[in-house]
Design an enzyme around this catalytic site. Structure first.
Site, short mmCIF file in Angstrom:
data_model
loop_
_atom_site.label_atom_id
_atom_site.label_comp_id
_atom_site.label_asym_id
_atom_site.label_seq_id
_atom_site.Cartn_x
_atom_site.Cartn_y
_atom_site.Cartn_z
N PRO A 295 50.61 46.04 -7.08
CA PRO A 295 51.87 45.98 -5.91
C PRO A 295 52.89 47.47 -5.93
O PRO A 295 53.17 47.36 -5.07
CB PRO A 295 53.20 44.22 -5.43
CG PRO A 295 52.36 43.74 -5.84
CD PRO A 295 50.79 43.79 -7.22
N ILE B 64 42.62 44.35 -3.76
CA ILE B 64 41.52 44.23 -4.05
C ILE B 64 40.96 43.54 -3.50
O ILE B 64 40.62 42.33 -2.70
CB ILE B 64 42.15 43.03 -5.66
CG1 ILE B 64 42.98 43.51 -6.15
CG2 ILE B 64 40.43 42.84 -6.11
CD1 ILE B 64 43.45 44.81 -6.37
N GLN C 24 30.49 76.15 25.55
CA GLN C 24 31.41 77.01 23.98
C GLN C 24 32.08 76.38 23.75
O GLN C 24 31.99 76.02 22.03
CB GLN C 24 31.74 78.37 24.90
CG GLN C 24 30.92 79.98 24.71
CD GLN C 24 31.35 80.78 25.06
OE1 GLN C 24 32.51 80.84 25.39
NE2 GLN C 24 30.25 81.30 24.68
N GLN D 265 37.54 63.22 20.21
CA GLN D 265 37.86 63.53 21.27
C GLN D 265 36.99 63.98 22.57
O GLN D 265 37.00 64.28 23.71
CB GLN D 265 38.39 65.30 20.49
CG GLN D 265 39.34 65.90 21.51
CD GLN D 265 40.87 65.65 21.85
OE1 GLN D 265 41.44 64.71 21.71
NE2 GLN D 265 40.69 66.23 22.67
N HIS E 218 34.29 62.32 23.50
CA HIS E 218 33.54 61.27 24.12
C HIS E 218 34.64 61.18 24.92
O HIS E 218 34.62 59.61 26.31
CB HIS E 218 33.48 60.55 22.86
CG HIS E 218 32.65 60.02 22.56
ND1 HIS E 218 32.42 60.84 21.47
CD2 HIS E 218 31.27 58.41 22.81
CE1 HIS E 218 30.74 60.21 21.18
NE2 HIS E 218 30.54 59.57 21.83
N GLY E 219 35.61 61.55 25.24
CA GLY E 219 37.23 61.57 25.99
C GLY E 219 37.92 59.65 25.97
O GLY E 219 37.45 59.13 24.04
N GLU F 248 40.41 54.90 -4.97
CA GLU F 248 39.78 55.67 -5.21
C GLU F 248 40.31 57.04 -6.24
O GLU F 248 39.72 57.69 -6.16
CB GLU F 248 38.33 55.19 -5.47
CG GLU F 248 38.06 54.44 -6.10
CD GLU F 248 36.16 54.77 -5.78
OE1 GLU F 248 35.90 54.84 -6.82
OE2 GLU F 248 35.39 53.39 -5.36
N THR G 158 43.87 58.92 -4.02
CA THR G 158 44.52 59.57 -2.77
C THR G 158 43.64 61.26 -2.97
O THR G 158 43.99 61.32 -3.83
CB THR G 158 45.81 59.39 -2.63
OG1 THR G 158 46.59 59.97 -3.83
CG2 THR G 158 45.91 57.82 -2.32
#
Length: 390
Positions: A134, A163, A283, A341, A343-344, A368, A370
């Site tokens: 913790p 865990i 583009q 983005q 895909h909207g 594992e 940061t």
């Protein structure tokens, strides 16, 4: 995966290419049909099912070493990338068998290997790794769980947090202080079995991308002395060596997520009509797709360089693995965000492939090591090499 050209890179042998083909066939036939918007209710059974299926195809034997031989990091990375492309929970089920059993594979006695690793490789026992607490995540040396000599064994007291496989694991590798005054040098590693008196799963923790996760409690948990791995005080070295093997593979899982996002973005961009033309004809869309593809290849080069170096040179690859993990997970977050983005509004629908990836990828930048910790590790090693070269 649409682009398999990376398999022709010189990082791989023919056996790796054959393994990748076998893993792709397995993932398409046995993982893809189960992929979906998993819920807390079906997690445990799904994970057990994935472990069983992976064992039946003999994939789990690649993530453990019953005879003490070196693990094939490139093989682990390839399997993680391919499973991750199809389903994050399948990838999780594969790697946790290796990560949880890693200290036994790398530093266990002959008796420990014989007792636990064949069962884990066969999927008859599920493994877990107990490092974080913790109040001690990145600061591993700050753990407070203790292991005190008690007759012919040890008595463990404390808690472990975040865990993976908590509640479904049969075997936990747990790190505890045998000499609290010695800091990192006072950490030792132990094998705890799920039915040991004084051990319990105190809490299950739901996540945005569900997988079995929880808090462990040790209250006068007595285990025999032969469950100590590698001797007292060896825990820190064991933990870092384990991460040295598996940290690169986190980057590989990120690659799988990112490749899936790119494929989904390409498919959507070709199908979606905007102002009478396919979205792919614009583009701005092409710029996004070009950047996504380039960053995926850059990350893949880092991941498989680290894995190749570990396999061929047999040296510590802390710097290279940290680079691979840090860059690939950050890359995947950006690539998946761009796919959403493109895909909207459809990219926000619960259960859509890119929405699911958006939730799944976020944890990879934390566990594992940061991103911030990995940057510090890379900087430390870079400065050390500079000092040596002066």
């Amino acid at each position: 995966m649409a682009d398999l050209s990376f398999l022709d890179w010189p990082f791989f042998d023919d056996r790796h290419r054959a393994l990748a083909e076998r893993a792709r066939s397995f993932a398409a036939s046995r993982v893809a049909p189960l992929a979906g918007n998993h819920t807390e209710a079906d997690l445990d059974d799904l994970c057990r099912g994935f472990v069983k299926a992976l064992a039946e195809e003999d994939f789990l034997s690649l993530s453990v070493s019953a005879d003490g031989s070196a693990l094939d990091v490139r093989a682990i990375c390839l399997i993680r990338e391919i499973l991750g492309y199809h389903d994050g929970l399948a990838d999780f089920s594969f790697v946790m068998q290796g990560l949880g059993a890693g200290p036994i594979s790398l530093f266990g006695s002959d008796g420990q290997r014989a007792r636990y690793l064949p069962e884990i490789a066969a999927g008859r026992r599920i493994a877990a790794l107990g490092m974080s607490e913790p109040n001690a995540g990145s600061d591993f040396a700050g753990i407070t769980t203790t292991a005190v000599r008690d007759g012919n064994g040890y008595r463990l007291d404390g808690e472990k947090m975040w865990i993976s496989n908590a509640g479904i694991a049969d075997v936990y590798t747990v790190f505890a202080k045998t000499d609290p005054a010695a800091g990192a040098k006072g950490i030792s590693a132990f094998i705890v079995e799920a039915d040991d008196p004084g051990f319990s799963v105190a809490e299950r923790i739901p996540l945005i991308a569900p997988h079995p996760l929880g808090r462990l409690a040790f209250e006068n948990c007595c285990i025999p002395a032969d469950r100590l791995i590698g001797g007292e005080g060896a825990g820190f070295r064991i933990a870092m060596s384990n991460l040295d093997i598996f940290r690169s593979s986190v980057g590989a899982a990120a690659l799988g997520f990112a490749r899936r996002a790119l494929d989904e973005a390409c498919r959507w961009s070709n199908e979606r009509q905007v102002f009478g033309s396919p979205l792919a004809s614009f583009q701005t869309t092409q710029g996004k797709l070009g950047q996504m593809a380039t960053e995926i290849d850059a990350a893949a080069l880092l991941v498989y360089r680290a894995a190749w170096l570990k396999d061929t040179a047999g040296v510590r690859v802390t710097r290279e693995a940290s680079m691979a993990k840090m860059y690939a997970t950050e890359m995947a977050q950006k690539v998946i965000d761009e796919a959403v983005q493109l895909h909207g509004g459809y990219g926000l629908v619960l259960g859509a492939p890119v929405e699911k990836l958006y939730r799944e990828v976020r944890a990879l930048r934390i566990y594992e090591g940061t991103t911030e910790i990995n940057r510090m590790v890379i900087a430390g090693q870079t400065l050390a090499r500079f000092a040596e070269g002066q």
